[in-house]
Scaffold this motif. Sequence first.
Motif, short mmCIF file in Angstrom:
data_model
loop_
_atom_site.label_atom_id
_atom_site.label_comp_id
_atom_site.label_asym_id
_atom_site.label_seq_id
_atom_site.Cartn_x
_atom_site.Cartn_y
_atom_site.Cartn_z
N GLY A 141 -8.87 1.88 -12.70
CA GLY A 141 -8.38 1.04 -11.63
C GLY A 141 -9.46 0.78 -10.59
N GLN A 168 -9.43 -0.02 -6.71
CA GLN A 168 -8.50 0.05 -5.59
C GLN A 168 -7.13 0.60 -6.01
OE1 GLN A 168 -10.80 -0.34 -3.18
NE2 GLN A 168 -9.66 -1.85 -2.01
N LEU A 169 -7.00 1.04 -7.27
CA LEU A 169 -5.75 1.56 -7.81
C LEU A 169 -6.03 2.83 -8.58
CD1 LEU A 169 -4.55 -1.79 -9.42
CD2 LEU A 169 -3.85 -0.92 -7.19
N SER A 170 -5.02 3.70 -8.67
CA SER A 170 -5.18 4.94 -9.43
C SER A 170 -4.09 5.05 -10.49
CB SER A 170 -5.08 6.15 -8.50
OG SER A 170 -6.10 6.10 -7.53
N VAL A 201 -2.43 -5.97 -3.25
CA VAL A 201 -1.80 -4.90 -2.49
C VAL A 201 -1.72 -5.36 -1.04
CG1 VAL A 201 -1.90 -2.47 -1.84
CG2 VAL A 201 -2.82 -3.21 -4.06
N LYS A 218 -7.33 -6.46 -2.75
CA LYS A 218 -7.22 -6.89 -4.15
C LYS A 218 -7.74 -5.78 -5.05
CE LYS A 218 -7.56 -11.81 -3.25
NZ LYS A 218 -6.17 -12.11 -3.43
N GLY A 219 -6.93 -5.45 -6.05
CA GLY A 219 -7.31 -4.43 -7.01
C GLY A 219 -7.16 -4.95 -8.42
N ALA A 237 0.86 -1.20 0.00
CA ALA A 237 0.00 0.00 0.00
C ALA A 237 0.89 1.24 0.00
CB ALA A 237 -0.91 -0.01 1.22
N THR A 276 -0.85 3.90 -8.49
CA THR A 276 -0.62 3.81 -7.05
C THR A 276 -1.76 3.03 -6.41
OG1 THR A 276 -1.69 5.95 -6.74
CG2 THR A 276 0.71 5.95 -6.84
N ALA A 277 -1.40 2.37 -5.31
CA ALA A 277 -2.38 1.61 -4.54
C ALA A 277 -2.44 2.23 -3.15
CB ALA A 277 -1.95 0.15 -4.45
#
Length: 149
Positions: free
Chosen positions: A77, A79-81, A148, A118-119, A47, A112-113
């Motif tokens: 994403g 859970q992700l960007s 993550v 889970k992403g 993270a 990024t996470a």
Amino acid sequence: MLHLRRLAPITALWVALAWTQARAADEVDPASLYEVSTEGTSTKLKAGEKGVFVLAIKSKAGAHVSDEAPLKLQLKGTQLSPAKEQLGREDSVAKKAEGQAFVDPRFEVPFTAAAAGKGTVDAKLTFFICTEKICARQQKTFSIPVEVQ
């Protein structure tokens, strides 16, 4: 004479079918002219860390990715960007070498996470694959799981 008139439509149908089959055997499936890889994409990270989404198109002999037709990569994403959500040919990290007619696009997009879990990185790719005879629009979607910690 009447008998020949009845045969004419049937004969025309057979000729059309034979021509269509010969032409189909001559044509190639555009999807067989390239491969798309996401090899190198980060699938595990902590993270707060940055990962990278990698997508590469590799054209096969006699084919190329059009550098004139639109090429679009859309990223989302869960859970992700991703650092960028809309990409085009100009965002490819692969550049044409001097004297090179075409280059196979390759994208490397950081993401990024924020939190553990889970992403996924979801991608939608649209491009045109071309040969001397055809230029065909292709669309592919990918969903890459990222763990993550």
